[in-house]
Each structure stands twice: as C-alpha cells, then as structure tokens.
Design a protein around this motif. Structure first.
Motif, PDB file in Angstrom:
ATOM      1  N   LEU A  53     -18.262  11.712   3.201  1.00 39.52           N
ATOM      2  CA  LEU A  53     -18.800  12.953   2.650  1.00 39.52           C
ATOM      3  C   LEU A  53     -17.910  13.476   1.531  1.00 39.52           C
ATOM      4  O   LEU A  53     -18.397  13.897   0.475  1.00 39.52           O
ATOM      5  CB  LEU A  53     -18.971  14.014   3.734  1.00 39.52           C
ATOM      6  CG  LEU A  53     -19.970  13.706   4.842  1.00 39.52           C
ATOM      7  CD1 LEU A  53     -20.058  14.883   5.809  1.00 39.52           C
ATOM      8  CD2 LEU A  53     -21.333  13.349   4.289  1.00 39.52           C
ATOM      9  N   ALA A  54     -16.608  13.452   1.753  1.00 40.96           N
ATOM     10  CA  ALA A  54     -15.675  13.939   0.731  1.00 40.96           C
ATOM     11  C   ALA A  54     -15.721  13.055  -0.511  1.00 40.96           C
ATOM     12  O   ALA A  54     -15.793  13.560  -1.645  1.00 40.96           O
ATOM     13  CB  ALA A  54     -14.256  14.003   1.294  1.00 40.96           C
ATOM     14  N   MET A  55     -15.688  11.743  -0.320  1.00 34.58           N
ATOM     15  CA  MET A  55     -15.666  10.838  -1.472  1.00 34.58           C
ATOM     16  C   MET A  55     -16.975  10.872  -2.253  1.00 34.58           C
ATOM     17  O   MET A  55     -16.960  10.927  -3.493  1.00 34.58           O
ATOM     18  CB  MET A  55     -15.361   9.412  -1.019  1.00 34.58           C
ATOM     19  CG  MET A  55     -13.931   9.243  -0.533  1.00 34.58           C
ATOM     20  SD  MET A  55     -13.519   7.539  -0.086  1.00 34.58           S
ATOM     21  CE  MET A  55     -14.455   7.322   1.421  1.00 34.58           C
ATOM     22  N   ILE A  80     -18.931  19.907   8.165  1.00 36.70           N
ATOM     23  CA  ILE A  80     -19.457  19.513   6.854  1.00 36.70           C
ATOM     24  C   ILE A  80     -19.164  20.610   5.835  1.00 36.70           C
ATOM     25  O   ILE A  80     -18.725  20.337   4.713  1.00 36.70           O
ATOM     26  CB  ILE A  80     -20.966  19.202   6.935  1.00 36.70           C
ATOM     27  CG1 ILE A  80     -21.188  17.944   7.770  1.00 36.70           C
ATOM     28  CG2 ILE A  80     -21.572  19.063   5.535  1.00 36.70           C
ATOM     29  CD1 ILE A  80     -22.637  17.657   8.128  1.00 36.70           C
ATOM     30  N   LYS A  81     -19.365  21.862   6.237  1.00 36.33           N
ATOM     31  CA  LYS A  81     -19.070  22.982   5.337  1.00 36.33           C
ATOM     32  C   LYS A  81     -17.606  22.960   4.912  1.00 36.33           C
ATOM     33  O   LYS A  81     -17.291  23.121   3.732  1.00 36.33           O
ATOM     34  CB  LYS A  81     -19.423  24.316   6.023  1.00 36.33           C
ATOM     35  CG  LYS A  81     -19.104  25.527   5.165  1.00 36.33           C
ATOM     36  CD  LYS A  81     -19.635  26.822   5.741  1.00 36.33           C
ATOM     37  CE  LYS A  81     -19.123  27.091   7.133  1.00 36.33           C
ATOM     38  NZ  LYS A  81     -19.531  28.406   7.661  1.00 36.33           N
ATOM     39  N   HIS A 106     -25.614  10.134   3.873  1.00 37.86           N
ATOM     40  CA  HIS A 106     -24.436  10.135   4.739  1.00 37.86           C
ATOM     41  C   HIS A 106     -24.237  11.460   5.476  1.00 37.86           C
ATOM     42  O   HIS A 106     -23.558  11.475   6.509  1.00 37.86           O
ATOM     43  CB  HIS A 106     -23.193   9.718   3.953  1.00 37.86           C
ATOM     44  CG  HIS A 106     -23.107   8.229   3.803  1.00 37.86           C
ATOM     45  ND1 HIS A 106     -22.580   7.429   4.791  1.00 37.86           N
ATOM     46  CD2 HIS A 106     -23.518   7.406   2.818  1.00 37.86           C
ATOM     47  CE1 HIS A 106     -22.656   6.168   4.401  1.00 37.86           C
ATOM     48  NE2 HIS A 106     -23.229   6.122   3.212  1.00 37.86           N
ATOM     49  N   VAL A 107     -24.826  12.544   5.000  1.00 37.55           N
ATOM     50  CA  VAL A 107     -24.823  13.782   5.793  1.00 37.55           C
ATOM     51  C   VAL A 107     -25.630  13.544   7.064  1.00 37.55           C
ATOM     52  O   VAL A 107     -25.192  13.904   8.164  1.00 37.55           O
ATOM     53  CB  VAL A 107     -25.386  14.984   4.991  1.00 37.55           C
ATOM     54  CG1 VAL A 107     -25.722  16.156   5.910  1.00 37.55           C
ATOM     55  CG2 VAL A 107     -24.392  15.420   3.922  1.00 37.55           C
ATOM     56  N   LEU A 164     -16.080  22.567   1.147  1.00 35.36           N
ATOM     57  CA  LEU A 164     -15.193  23.577   0.564  1.00 35.36           C
ATOM     58  C   LEU A 164     -13.926  22.924   0.033  1.00 35.36           C
ATOM     59  O   LEU A 164     -13.426  23.275  -1.045  1.00 35.36           O
ATOM     60  CB  LEU A 164     -14.851  24.650   1.601  1.00 35.36           C
ATOM     61  CG  LEU A 164     -15.975  25.623   1.949  1.00 35.36           C
ATOM     62  CD1 LEU A 164     -15.577  26.484   3.142  1.00 35.36           C
ATOM     63  CD2 LEU A 164     -16.337  26.491   0.751  1.00 35.36           C
ATOM     64  N   GLN A 165     -13.398  21.962   0.758  1.00 39.84           N
ATOM     65  CA  GLN A 165     -12.213  21.215   0.318  1.00 39.84           C
ATOM     66  C   GLN A 165     -12.520  20.461  -0.980  1.00 39.84           C
ATOM     67  O   GLN A 165     -11.706  20.427  -1.898  1.00 39.84           O
ATOM     68  CB  GLN A 165     -11.787  20.240   1.417  1.00 39.84           C
ATOM     69  CG  GLN A 165     -10.472  19.568   1.179  1.00 39.84           C
ATOM     70  CD  GLN A 165      -9.323  20.295   1.843  1.00 39.84           C
ATOM     71  OE1 GLN A 165      -9.502  21.331   2.471  1.00 39.84           O
ATOM     72  NE2 GLN A 165      -8.153  19.738   1.707  1.00 39.84           N
ATOM     73  N   VAL A 166     -13.709  19.882  -1.051  1.00 36.03           N
ATOM     74  CA  VAL A 166     -14.136  19.197  -2.278  1.00 36.03           C
ATOM     75  C   VAL A 166     -14.167  20.188  -3.436  1.00 36.03           C
ATOM     76  O   VAL A 166     -13.682  19.887  -4.534  1.00 36.03           O
ATOM     77  CB  VAL A 166     -15.529  18.543  -2.091  1.00 36.03           C
ATOM     78  CG1 VAL A 166     -16.129  18.134  -3.434  1.00 36.03           C
ATOM     79  CG2 VAL A 166     -15.437  17.347  -1.160  1.00 36.03           C
TER      80      VAL A 166
END
Length: 127
Positions: free
Chosen positions: A65-67, A94-95, A80-81, A99-101
C-alpha cells in the motif's frame, strides 16, 4: 500459463489475497501479448516474494500500500487495498499508512491514495 512449482505456489497465494474470481478472470483475460507478464508476476511476485518466510501477508500488504501510493499506481493500489483487507489490515491501519505516504511523498500522493482506497474499501464493504 506455465506450471512451475513457483508459479503454482504464487497462484495459490495470489488467489488467497486477491480472490479466486479476480485471479481466474485475470488469467482468462491474458492474451498472447500479456500472458508472459501475467505468468512472470504470478511466479516471481507472488511465488518467489509473497511465499518467503520473512514477513507475513499483512505486513507485505501494508508495504505494498505504501509503495503503490508513493508510486502513484492507483489501479494497483485499489486492488491491493482489497487484498490488504483480506489479509487483516484494518481501515484505520490503511488510513495511517496513507497519512505516512502524504508526509513522506507529498500531499497530492496522499490525497489520490485516500480517494482510491476509499473506493476500494466501499466496494469491499458493499457501501
């Protein structure tokens, strides 16, 4: 499709994560041009990577998800979600990932990822 042991292992994991119907349709839709890529991704992404013992499926989903968000690959992100939810990633997790992204990759990447993830979550939840 080739039937190597690694391909078969990958096909099994791919169906567990993405759903048998989706994978069967994807395989059936492969043509002479796309077949090699479909076989390669099943064998190496799903068979060689996802079956390694170092990370569980939930962690692999979170990383994907991050990538995918960072790369702006929204079609794959939505897929992928759905898989992440299957692998036990919560909507709140996931949220937090998205947010990190947004912090590390930029607000536009985060906003786009939130929009696409919301669509996938609604599809899974039937809302």
């Amino acid at each position: 499709m080739s039937k190597t042991e690694l391909f078969e292992k990958g096909l099994k994991v791919r169906k567990e994560v993405l759903g048998e119907d989706y994978v069967n349709k994807s395989i059936a839709g492969a043509d002479e041009f796309t077949r090699t890529m479909a076989e390669w991704s099943t064998e190496f992404c799903w068979g060689a990577c996802w079956t390694r013992p170092g990370l569980d499926k939930k962690t692999r989903s979170m990383l994907n998800l991050a990538m995918l968000s960072a790369l702006g690959k929204t079609h794959e992100l939505k897929l992928h979600v759905r898989g992440a939810l299957t692998n036990g990633v919560t909507v709140d997790e996931i949220k937090e990932i998205l947010l990190q992204v947004a912090v590390y990759c930029g607000v536009p990447a985060g906003m786009d990822s939130f929009r696409n993830a919301r669509e996938a979550i609604k599809e899974v939840q039937g809302k």
